[in-house]
Design a protein around this motif. Structure first.
Motif, PDB file in Angstrom:
ATOM      1  N   LEU A  47       0.845  -1.190   0.000  1.00 45.21           N
ATOM      2  CA  LEU A  47       0.000   0.000   0.000  1.00 45.21           C
ATOM      3  C   LEU A  47       0.880   1.239   0.000  1.00 45.21           C
ATOM      4  CD1 LEU A  47      -2.564  -0.936   2.811  1.00 45.21           C
ATOM      5  CD2 LEU A  47      -2.934  -1.082   0.337  1.00 45.21           C
ATOM      6  N   VAL A  48       0.480   2.231  -0.767  1.00 40.70           N
ATOM      7  CA  VAL A  48       1.143   3.540  -0.719  1.00 40.70           C
ATOM      8  C   VAL A  48       0.070   4.553  -0.354  1.00 40.70           C
ATOM      9  CG1 VAL A  48       2.389   5.311  -1.999  1.00 40.70           C
ATOM     10  CG2 VAL A  48       2.907   2.886  -2.398  1.00 40.70           C
ATOM     11  N   LEU A  49       0.278   5.206   0.783  1.00 34.28           N
ATOM     12  CA  LEU A  49      -0.640   6.236   1.251  1.00 34.28           C
ATOM     13  C   LEU A  49      -0.038   7.600   0.974  1.00 34.28           C
ATOM     14  CD1 LEU A  49      -1.527   4.791   4.764  1.00 34.28           C
ATOM     15  CD2 LEU A  49      -2.643   4.338   2.593  1.00 34.28           C
ATOM     16  N   ARG A  50      -0.893   8.518   0.598  1.00 31.14           N
ATOM     17  CA  ARG A  50      -0.476   9.898   0.354  1.00 31.14           C
ATOM     18  C   ARG A  50      -1.071  10.755   1.452  1.00 31.14           C
ATOM     19  NH1 ARG A  50      -3.604  13.411  -2.676  1.00 31.14           N
ATOM     20  NH2 ARG A  50      -2.572  15.328  -3.208  1.00 31.14           N
ATOM     21  N   ILE A  51      -0.208  11.441   2.192  1.00 28.85           N
ATOM     22  CA  ILE A  51      -0.675  12.313   3.274  1.00 28.85           C
ATOM     23  C   ILE A  51      -0.504  13.761   2.851  1.00 28.85           C
ATOM     24  CG2 ILE A  51      -0.369  13.026   5.672  1.00 28.85           C
ATOM     25  CD1 ILE A  51       0.793  10.280   6.233  1.00 28.85           C
ATOM     26  N   GLN A  52      -1.589  14.497   2.935  1.00 29.81           N
ATOM     27  CA  GLN A  52      -1.550  15.947   2.744  1.00 29.81           C
ATOM     28  C   GLN A  52      -1.336  16.560   4.126  1.00 29.81           C
ATOM     29  OE1 GLN A  52      -1.829  18.201   0.037  1.00 29.81           O
ATOM     30  NE2 GLN A  52      -1.254  19.580   1.689  1.00 29.81           N
ATOM     31  N   PRO A  53      -0.111  17.033   4.434  1.00 31.49           N
ATOM     32  CA  PRO A  53       0.142  17.576   5.775  1.00 31.49           C
ATOM     33  C   PRO A  53      -0.739  18.788   6.072  1.00 31.49           C
ATOM     34  CG  PRO A  53       2.199  17.190   4.621  1.00 31.49           C
ATOM     35  CD  PRO A  53       1.093  17.044   3.614  1.00 31.49           C
ATOM     36  N   GLU A  54      -1.461  18.713   7.182  1.00 34.00           N
ATOM     37  CA  GLU A  54      -2.256  19.844   7.633  1.00 34.00           C
ATOM     38  C   GLU A  54      -1.574  20.539   8.803  1.00 34.00           C
ATOM     39  OE1 GLU A  54      -6.347  18.628   8.206  1.00 34.00           O
ATOM     40  OE2 GLU A  54      -6.327  17.554   6.291  1.00 34.00           O
ATOM     41  N   LEU A  55      -1.020  19.756   9.698  1.00 33.53           N
ATOM     42  CA  LEU A  55      -0.297  20.294  10.843  1.00 33.53           C
ATOM     43  C   LEU A  55       1.069  19.621  10.887  1.00 33.53           C
ATOM     44  CD1 LEU A  55      -0.236  22.018  13.432  1.00 33.53           C
ATOM     45  CD2 LEU A  55      -1.232  20.070  14.635  1.00 33.53           C
ATOM     46  N   VAL A  56       2.129  20.422  10.905  1.00 35.47           N
ATOM     47  CA  VAL A  56       3.497  19.907  10.958  1.00 35.47           C
ATOM     48  C   VAL A  56       4.203  20.585  12.123  1.00 35.47           C
ATOM     49  CG1 VAL A  56       5.691  19.691   9.732  1.00 35.47           C
ATOM     50  CG2 VAL A  56       3.544  19.598   8.442  1.00 35.47           C
ATOM     51  N   THR A  57       4.700  19.771  13.053  1.00 33.74           N
ATOM     52  CA  THR A  57       5.451  20.312  14.178  1.00 33.74           C
ATOM     53  C   THR A  57       6.792  19.596  14.269  1.00 33.74           C
ATOM     54  OG1 THR A  57       4.450  18.768  15.750  1.00 33.74           O
ATOM     55  CG2 THR A  57       3.390  20.914  15.503  1.00 33.74           C
ATOM     56  N   GLY A  58       7.802  20.328  14.663  1.00 34.94           N
ATOM     57  CA  GLY A  58       9.127  19.743  14.806  1.00 34.94           C
ATOM     58  C   GLY A  58       9.865  20.351  15.973  1.00 34.94           C
ATOM     59  N   LEU A  59      10.684  19.533  16.613  1.00 35.27           N
ATOM     60  CA  LEU A  59      11.510  19.979  17.723  1.00 35.27           C
ATOM     61  C   LEU A  59      12.941  19.506  17.499  1.00 35.27           C
ATOM     62  CD1 LEU A  59       9.263  19.143  20.802  1.00 35.27           C
ATOM     63  CD2 LEU A  59       9.753  21.406  19.876  1.00 35.27           C
ATOM     64  N   HIS A  60      13.886  20.353  17.876  1.00 34.47           N
ATOM     65  CA  HIS A  60      15.298  20.004  17.785  1.00 34.47           C
ATOM     66  C   HIS A  60      15.918  20.153  19.165  1.00 34.47           C
ATOM     67  CE1 HIS A  60      19.616  20.786  17.102  1.00 34.47           C
ATOM     68  NE2 HIS A  60      19.453  19.858  16.164  1.00 34.47           N
ATOM     69  N   VAL A  61      16.623  19.105  19.612  1.00 34.60           N
ATOM     70  CA  VAL A  61      17.365  19.154  20.868  1.00 34.60           C
ATOM     71  C   VAL A  61      18.837  19.226  20.502  1.00 34.60           C
ATOM     72  CG1 VAL A  61      17.957  17.963  23.010  1.00 34.60           C
ATOM     73  CG2 VAL A  61      15.627  17.814  22.099  1.00 34.60           C
ATOM     74  N   GLY A  62      19.500  20.293  20.919  1.00 35.44           N
ATOM     75  CA  GLY A  62      20.909  20.495  20.597  1.00 35.44           C
ATOM     76  C   GLY A  62      21.720  20.822  21.834  1.00 35.44           C
ATOM     77  N   GLN A  63      23.008  20.873  21.639  1.00 34.95           N
ATOM     78  CA  GLN A  63      23.948  21.214  22.711  1.00 34.95           C
ATOM     79  C   GLN A  63      23.969  22.726  22.865  1.00 34.95           C
ATOM     80  OE1 GLN A  63      25.650  18.481  24.192  1.00 34.95           O
ATOM     81  NE2 GLN A  63      25.932  19.975  25.809  1.00 34.95           N
ATOM     82  N   TYR A  64      23.833  23.192  24.076  1.00 38.16           N
ATOM     83  CA  TYR A  64      23.892  24.622  24.348  1.00 38.16           C
ATOM     84  C   TYR A  64      25.335  25.093  24.200  1.00 38.16           C
ATOM     85  CZ  TYR A  64      23.780  29.050  26.806  1.00 38.16           C
ATOM     86  OH  TYR A  64      23.908  30.369  27.141  1.00 38.16           O
ATOM     87  N   ILE A  65      25.517  26.174  23.459  1.00 41.52           N
ATOM     88  CA  ILE A  65      26.835  26.780  23.289  1.00 41.52           C
ATOM     89  C   ILE A  65      26.786  28.170  23.894  1.00 41.52           C
ATOM     90  CG2 ILE A  65      28.568  27.552  21.614  1.00 41.52           C
ATOM     91  CD1 ILE A  65      27.452  25.353  19.740  1.00 41.52           C
ATOM     92  N   GLU A  66      27.682  28.428  24.818  1.00 40.12           N
ATOM     93  CA  GLU A  66      27.715  29.733  25.517  1.00 40.12           C
ATOM     94  C   GLU A  66      27.723  30.869  24.509  1.00 40.12           C
ATOM     95  OE1 GLU A  66      27.332  31.909  28.769  1.00 40.12           O
ATOM     96  OE2 GLU A  66      27.683  29.760  28.937  1.00 40.12           O
ATOM     97  N   GLY A  67      26.841  31.832  24.736  1.00 34.82           N
ATOM     98  CA  GLY A  67      26.777  33.000  23.862  1.00 34.82           C
ATOM     99  C   GLY A  67      25.938  32.790  22.617  1.00 34.82           C
ATOM    100  N   SER A  68      25.258  31.637  22.510  1.00 34.82           N
ATOM    101  CA  SER A  68      24.495  31.370  21.283  1.00 34.82           C
ATOM    102  C   SER A  68      23.062  31.860  21.361  1.00 34.82           C
ATOM    103  CB  SER A  68      24.491  29.850  20.984  1.00 34.82           C
ATOM    104  OG  SER A  68      23.803  29.158  22.004  1.00 34.82           O
ATOM    105  N   ARG A  69      22.650  32.400  22.471  1.00 32.37           N
ATOM    106  CA  ARG A  69      21.254  32.838  22.602  1.00 32.37           C
ATOM    107  C   ARG A  69      20.981  34.092  21.895  1.00 32.37           C
ATOM    108  NH1 ARG A  69      17.592  30.527  26.867  1.00 32.37           N
ATOM    109  NH2 ARG A  69      18.624  28.596  27.254  1.00 32.37           N
TER     110      ARG A  69
END
Length: 147
Positions: A125-147
């Motif tokens: 089966l191949v399903l086709r999804i039309q994205p209505e809501l897209v959410t993403g999160l990124h977890v990264g290393q904090y670098i001093e002075g990067s804010r």
């Protein structure tokens, strides 16, 4: 935010829709979540990003065929991530949208081999999804002075 084994603070940031969909193009495996027999169901499936749609390849299961419903579409949720097991850094993307069975033989011939099942073998089966809501999160290393 800290990870118990890492004394360095981490950053958590929301990703744009475009960045989230772009990241999905970097991995080929994710999960669909849907309701089956009044209970949540989750299946590991393959995917590709095709323009502004997400194409999902999976083995035939009556539960998956049933989510398309009598009108041929149903709301589903798709989730994929890439997380380093040692550092726990990475990203997570969730897409909600209407899924429909892909029936266009030209598109199926072109994308079918890219959607081979994660267990091996061709996707039934191949399903086709039309994205209505897209959410993403990124977890990264904090670098001093990067804010």
């Amino acid at each position: 935010m800290k990870h118990p084994s890492d004394p360095q603070p981490r950053t958590l940031r929301e990703l744009s829709r475009q960045k989230s969909l772009r990241l999905l193009g970097n991995v080929g495996i994710g999960r669909i979540a849907f309701i089956s027999r009044a209970m949540p169901a989750i299946r590991l499936v393959s995917h590709i990003v095709n323009g502004d749609h997400l194409l999902i390849g999976c083995l035939y299961e009556p539960e998956i065929a049933a989510i398309l419903g009598p009108r041929g579409t149903s709301m589903i949720v798709y989730q994929a991530n890439l997380v380093d097991p040692a550092t726990h850094l990475g990203w997570n993307v969730v897409v909600s949208g209407r899924a429909a069975l892909m029936a266009d033989p030209v598109v199926l011939a072109r994308v079918g081999p890219q959607l081979d099942g994660w267990k091996g073998g061709r996707a039934d089966l191949v399903l086709r999804i039309q994205p209505e809501l897209v959410t993403g999160l990124h977890v990264g290393q904090y670098i001093e002075g990067s804010r």
